[in-house]
Design a protein around this motif. Sequence first.
Motif, PDB file in Angstrom:
ATOM      1  N   UNK A 283      39.664  49.289  20.284  1.00 32.32           N
ATOM      2  CA  UNK A 283      38.297  49.363  19.765  1.00 32.32           C
ATOM      3  C   UNK A 283      37.442  48.313  20.445  1.00 32.32           C
ATOM      4  N   UNK A 284      36.258  48.702  20.873  1.00 31.11           N
ATOM      5  CA  UNK A 284      35.338  47.759  21.505  1.00 31.11           C
ATOM      6  C   UNK A 284      35.599  47.525  22.977  1.00 31.11           C
ATOM      7  N   UNK A 285      36.593  48.228  23.516  1.00 30.40           N
ATOM      8  CA  UNK A 285      36.905  48.033  24.932  1.00 30.40           C
ATOM      9  C   UNK A 285      35.993  48.899  25.802  1.00 30.40           C
ATOM     10  N   UNK A 286      35.757  48.446  27.018  1.00 31.24           N
ATOM     11  CA  UNK A 286      34.993  49.222  28.014  1.00 31.24           C
ATOM     12  C   UNK A 286      35.985  49.589  29.116  1.00 31.24           C
ATOM     13  N   UNK A 287      36.231  50.882  29.278  1.00 30.47           N
ATOM     14  CA  UNK A 287      37.236  51.331  30.243  1.00 30.47           C
ATOM     15  C   UNK A 287      36.578  52.195  31.321  1.00 30.47           C
ATOM     16  N   UNK A 288      36.907  51.905  32.557  1.00 31.24           N
ATOM     17  CA  UNK A 288      36.429  52.713  33.670  1.00 31.24           C
ATOM     18  C   UNK A 288      37.577  53.527  34.236  1.00 31.24           C
ATOM     19  N   UNK A 289      37.311  54.801  34.530  1.00 29.67           N
ATOM     20  CA  UNK A 289      38.332  55.645  35.164  1.00 29.67           C
ATOM     21  C   UNK A 289      37.853  55.964  36.574  1.00 29.67           C
ATOM     22  N   UNK A 290      38.629  55.525  37.541  1.00 26.56           N
ATOM     23  CA  UNK A 290      38.298  55.749  38.946  1.00 26.56           C
ATOM     24  C   UNK A 290      39.298  56.725  39.537  1.00 26.56           C
ATOM     25  N   UNK A 291      38.853  57.507  40.495  1.00 29.46           N
ATOM     26  CA  UNK A 291      39.792  58.396  41.170  1.00 29.46           C
ATOM     27  C   UNK A 291      39.065  59.230  42.195  1.00 29.46           C
TER      28      UNK A 291
ATOM     29  N   UNK B   3      40.238  40.171  48.302  1.00 34.35           N
ATOM     30  CA  UNK B   3      40.372  41.604  48.080  1.00 34.35           C
ATOM     31  C   UNK B   3      39.348  42.101  47.059  1.00 34.35           C
ATOM     32  N   UNK B   4      39.022  43.376  47.143  1.00 37.88           N
ATOM     33  CA  UNK B   4      38.079  43.970  46.192  1.00 37.88           C
ATOM     34  C   UNK B   4      38.770  45.136  45.494  1.00 37.88           C
ATOM     35  N   UNK B   5      38.103  45.640  44.473  1.00 44.62           N
ATOM     36  CA  UNK B   5      38.630  46.798  43.770  1.00 44.62           C
ATOM     37  C   UNK B   5      38.721  48.003  44.724  1.00 44.62           C
ATOM     38  N   UNK B   6      37.797  48.054  45.659  1.00 50.35           N
ATOM     39  CA  UNK B   6      37.825  49.148  46.634  1.00 50.35           C
ATOM     40  C   UNK B   6      39.096  49.080  47.484  1.00 50.35           C
ATOM     41  N   UNK B   7      39.505  47.861  47.847  1.00 51.32           N
ATOM     42  CA  UNK B   7      40.767  47.700  48.595  1.00 51.32           C
ATOM     43  C   UNK B   7      41.930  48.231  47.762  1.00 51.32           C
ATOM     44  N   UNK B   8      41.926  47.897  46.467  1.00 47.94           N
ATOM     45  CA  UNK B   8      42.995  48.349  45.580  1.00 47.94           C
ATOM     46  C   UNK B   8      43.002  49.880  45.525  1.00 47.94           C
ATOM     47  N   UNK B   9      41.796  50.441  45.356  1.00 48.05           N
ATOM     48  CA  UNK B   9      41.643  51.891  45.253  1.00 48.05           C
ATOM     49  C   UNK B   9      42.173  52.587  46.504  1.00 48.05           C
ATOM     50  N   UNK B  10      41.764  52.094  47.673  1.00 46.20           N
ATOM     51  CA  UNK B  10      42.190  52.740  48.925  1.00 46.20           C
ATOM     52  C   UNK B  10      43.678  52.524  49.172  1.00 46.20           C
ATOM     53  N   UNK B  11      44.172  51.360  48.776  1.00 45.59           N
ATOM     54  CA  UNK B  11      45.598  51.090  48.937  1.00 45.59           C
ATOM     55  C   UNK B  11      46.423  52.096  48.117  1.00 45.59           C
ATOM     56  N   UNK B  12      45.925  52.417  46.916  1.00 45.71           N
ATOM     57  CA  UNK B  12      46.687  53.316  46.034  1.00 45.71           C
ATOM     58  C   UNK B  12      46.475  54.791  46.352  1.00 45.71           C
TER      59      UNK B  12
END
Length: 283
Positions: free
Chosen positions: A34-42, A267-276
């Motif tokens: 409750x009260x969390x902010x969640x982002x879904x990337x893909x 590193x950035x979140x974009x690096x993480x995203x592309x790595x995965x």
Amino acid sequence: MAADRVVNAIEVTDLTMTYGDLRAVDGVGLSVAEGEFVGILGPNGAGKTTLLEMIEGLRKPDSGSASVLGLPVWPRNAALLPRIGVQLQASSFFERLTAREQIHTFAALYGVARAHADEWLERVGLAEKAGARVEDLSGGQAQRLSIACALVHDPEVVFLDEPTAALDPQARRNLWDLLSGINDAGRTVVLTTHYMDEAEALADRVAIMDHGQILVFDTPAALVQRLDAPTRITLADGEVITTREPTVEIARLAELGRLDGVQVQTGTLEDVFLDLTGREYRA
Ligand SMILES: Nc1ncnc2c1ncn2[C@@H]1O[C@H](COP(=O)(O)OP(=O)(O)OP(=O)(O)O)[C@@H](O)[C@H]1O
């Protein structure tokens, strides 16, 4: 009573949705506090919208279950509807109504005062367009109207599917402020986005999805840390140094008198995203 307390705003277990041979959502589990902010990337086609629609109770899963605020979402649960806000696609507006009539209709459905609905038009910057028919709104204006309609009844849990996709930079930042404000007021927010900066700026935790599965779900900082990416140092003349020992490198640059205008990037979140998820185009 403590026993009645809803621990998680959203609880998803082993959700699966298949279209023919395609497992659009493949055994997804997810808990959102409750009260969390969640982002879904893909990437495109990862299954984000399908997952969201099942959690919203708009789509029946092939298997698995989802509950929101402690209530199962399927079969559609009338008790939940006033407590959740779902951003509809602009194409789902009632035809031939003005923006004001549109949001007044949503307000009436939820028993919300018209004046409150008008305030929402103001909050998303559409007061001047209140008299315009929805088919005459720009893409970004229609999107802001759909967000105002989703939020008009002050829902406890808010779902937004790429809410800033068609917005100009001003509207995007304004919407960030608005969503942060809602979240600060205790509302749970789940959004999908293709913008890494958006996820990084807004979300407490980010889920990265691909091929119907959630690959990781953690804070942006933890995801970046886990990647253990080297530091990039960009010099004023454009030279880029990639190093795992940034302090040593920076000391060396200082000795050479080359520190002016230096930019240091970890590193950035974009690096993480592309790595995965890799770099190939998605259908
Ligand atoms: N009604 C449908 N019938 C058949 N296939 C579908 C249907 N809806 C979605 N799909 C397929 O399921 C997969 C997941 O789609 P979904 O819209 O959930 O992805 P997404 O992550 O939201 O993508 P995007 O980022 O492009 O919005 C895609 O391959 C899509 O083509």
